[in-house]
Design a protein around this motif. Sequence first.
Motif, mmCIF file in Angstrom:
data_model
loop_
_atom_site.group_PDB
_atom_site.id
_atom_site.type_symbol
_atom_site.label_atom_id
_atom_site.label_comp_id
_atom_site.label_asym_id
_atom_site.label_seq_id
_atom_site.Cartn_x
_atom_site.Cartn_y
_atom_site.Cartn_z
ATOM 1 N N VAL A 126 0.841 -1.196 0.000
ATOM 2 C CA VAL A 126 0.000 0.000 0.000
ATOM 3 C C VAL A 126 0.875 1.244 0.000
ATOM 4 O O VAL A 126 1.840 1.332 0.774
ATOM 5 N N ILE A 127 0.540 2.191 -0.873
ATOM 6 C CA ILE A 127 1.093 3.540 -0.812
ATOM 7 C C ILE A 127 -0.057 4.433 -0.351
ATOM 8 O O ILE A 127 -1.083 4.519 -1.020
ATOM 9 N N ALA A 128 0.092 5.062 0.808
ATOM 10 C CA ALA A 128 -1.005 5.812 1.423
ATOM 11 C C ALA A 128 -0.694 7.300 1.438
ATOM 12 O O ALA A 128 0.394 7.705 1.850
ATOM 13 N N THR A 129 -1.662 8.106 1.010
ATOM 14 C CA THR A 129 -1.480 9.556 1.003
ATOM 15 C C THR A 129 -2.187 10.227 2.178
ATOM 16 O O THR A 129 -2.264 11.449 2.238
ATOM 17 N N LEU A 130 -2.713 9.419 3.092
ATOM 18 C CA LEU A 130 -3.396 9.937 4.278
ATOM 19 C C LEU A 130 -3.000 9.055 5.449
ATOM 20 O O LEU A 130 -2.869 7.840 5.303
ATOM 21 N N THR A 131 -2.781 9.655 6.602
ATOM 22 C CA THR A 131 -2.427 8.882 7.795
ATOM 23 C C THR A 131 -3.544 7.898 8.120
ATOM 24 O O THR A 131 -4.693 8.299 8.335
ATOM 25 N N ASP A 142 -0.432 -7.360 10.444
ATOM 26 C CA ASP A 142 -0.744 -8.759 10.724
ATOM 27 C C ASP A 142 -0.736 -9.611 9.457
ATOM 28 O O ASP A 142 -0.419 -10.805 9.501
ATOM 29 N N TRP A 143 -1.090 -8.994 8.333
ATOM 30 C CA TRP A 143 -1.127 -9.709 7.055
ATOM 31 C C TRP A 143 0.167 -9.523 6.251
ATOM 32 O O TRP A 143 0.229 -9.885 5.087
ATOM 33 N N ASP A 144 1.183 -8.944 6.874
ATOM 34 C CA ASP A 144 2.488 -8.742 6.217
ATOM 35 C C ASP A 144 2.360 -7.924 4.934
ATOM 36 O O ASP A 144 3.067 -8.166 3.949
ATOM 37 N N ILE A 145 1.466 -6.925 4.955
ATOM 38 C CA ILE A 145 1.308 -6.035 3.799
ATOM 39 C C ILE A 145 2.065 -4.747 4.103
ATOM 40 O O ILE A 145 1.688 -3.997 5.006
ATOM 41 N N PRO A 146 3.140 -4.473 3.367
ATOM 42 C CA PRO A 146 3.941 -3.272 3.649
ATOM 43 C C PRO A 146 3.222 -1.991 3.236
ATOM 44 O O PRO A 146 2.419 -1.988 2.295
ATOM 45 N N VAL A 147 3.535 -0.908 3.930
ATOM 46 C CA VAL A 147 2.924 0.397 3.666
ATOM 47 C C VAL A 147 4.022 1.439 3.527
ATOM 48 O O VAL A 147 4.988 1.442 4.309
ATOM 49 N N VAL A 148 3.881 2.313 2.537
ATOM 50 C CA VAL A 148 4.746 3.483 2.384
ATOM 51 C C VAL A 148 3.837 4.709 2.315
ATOM 52 O O VAL A 148 2.897 4.736 1.516
ATOM 53 N N PHE A 149 4.098 5.708 3.143
ATOM 54 C CA PHE A 149 3.296 6.923 3.147
ATOM 55 C C PHE A 149 3.923 7.987 2.248
ATOM 56 O O PHE A 149 5.147 8.125 2.207
ATOM 57 N N ALA A 158 3.455 4.038 14.603
ATOM 58 C CA ALA A 158 4.122 3.297 13.517
ATOM 59 C C ALA A 158 5.509 3.903 13.297
ATOM 60 O O ALA A 158 5.757 4.612 12.325
ATOM 61 N N THR A 159 6.403 3.608 14.197
ATOM 62 C CA THR A 159 7.696 4.301 14.225
ATOM 63 C C THR A 159 8.643 3.879 13.110
ATOM 64 O O THR A 159 9.578 4.607 12.805
ATOM 65 N N ARG A 160 8.431 2.715 12.495
ATOM 66 C CA ARG A 160 9.376 2.213 11.492
ATOM 67 C C ARG A 160 8.850 2.326 10.064
ATOM 68 O O ARG A 160 9.592 2.081 9.116
ATOM 69 N N VAL A 161 7.585 2.646 9.909
ATOM 70 C CA VAL A 161 6.956 2.625 8.588
ATOM 71 C C VAL A 161 7.511 3.750 7.707
ATOM 72 O O VAL A 161 7.639 4.892 8.161
ATOM 73 N N PRO A 162 7.850 3.447 6.449
ATOM 74 C CA PRO A 162 8.443 4.460 5.566
ATOM 75 C C PRO A 162 7.492 5.608 5.246
ATOM 76 O O PRO A 162 6.274 5.442 5.191
ATOM 77 N N SER A 163 8.078 6.778 4.993
ATOM 78 C CA SER A 163 7.302 7.931 4.516
ATOM 79 C C SER A 163 8.192 8.775 3.615
ATOM 80 O O SER A 163 9.366 8.991 3.916
#
Length: 351
Positions: A126-131, A142-149, A158-163
């Motif tokens: 997922v690439i997310a444009t909103l928090t 839980d489903w091992d789906i990575p996210v990049v903001f 979410a201290t490690r999630v990319p942005s």
Amino acid sequence: MARKPTLRDVSRAAGLSVYTVSRALSNGDGVSAASRELVLKVARELGYVPNRAAQELRKNTRSSVAVVTASTSNYYYIDLMKGIQRTLRLSDRTAIVADIAAEGVYTPELEDATIQDLIQSRTAGVIATLTLAPHNMKLLEDWDIPVVFVDSIPHESATRVPSITTDNFSASMKVGAHLGEHGYRDWLFLAYPARWSTRAERERGIRAAALKYGAGIEVIESENDVESAYATLTAYLDTPGRALPRAVIAGNNPMLHGALRVLHARGVRIPDDVAVVAFDEFAWAALLDPPLTVLNEDSETIGVIAAQTLTRIIDDQIKAELRGDPPTPAYRPEDRRELSSDLIIRRSCGC
């Protein structure tokens, strides 16, 4: 409604086994070039579309990425998607768009439903444009789906999630410095809701610049769509005794669109009566009369970097699975990046 053709229909029409047809359609091995060409021809003629979600469940190829946007009426997303799609094509991946604020109004119920749908379809990332809400981030984790903001920051949990974001404080300081150098001392910032995390740093930068240059600053908030921006600014200007501000700063493209409609309807001359500066470049900003001064975040480059980051994470997950390891997304400290921006000076500011 006509019955949709199935894989078995293609098999019968092509005179080949279901297994061979399935392999041909998924570009698998063990199928001759002639058979593959025949299967693709028959599938086109029948109007057969493979169920990619079902294939993902069986094969786990991680080929589809979701871009969660919030109000696609913002032209920022057009160039962002250009960068994302161009980069994903290099790894034979595709992007789907899920807008959780299509009319500029966010609802948590739509966010929840969207995340559930993405998990059920086994999106690769997922690439997310909103928090996103913490509970939805937990589900994706839980489903091992990575996210990049992009154009937004993760929740503080979410201290490690990319942005991949713009340095919005510095960007606003550039806007304010330019207005200050013009000698304007009465500013209005037409802002979208704080639910969009970029709002806080943009407002902080504008307020800091106003303080530095001795300008007065008013901030009015609108929902994140053109009609709301128009109504909000109209109501503000209709207040008895209210004078026109000397400069209007539009927080994004929908705010700009609404503001321009109000000013044009009232016969306000830009920049003679009111200077206008806006966030986010768009294709015809230079073609308007007067040409618009804008803060350019280069959203296409942001999209490229976000897609490159997500591609690396997904590829690492595939390698982990091949080794027999859990496909937990491997985030890196350098995956959090803050990019600079440029003020494109045209004539709407008074230059």
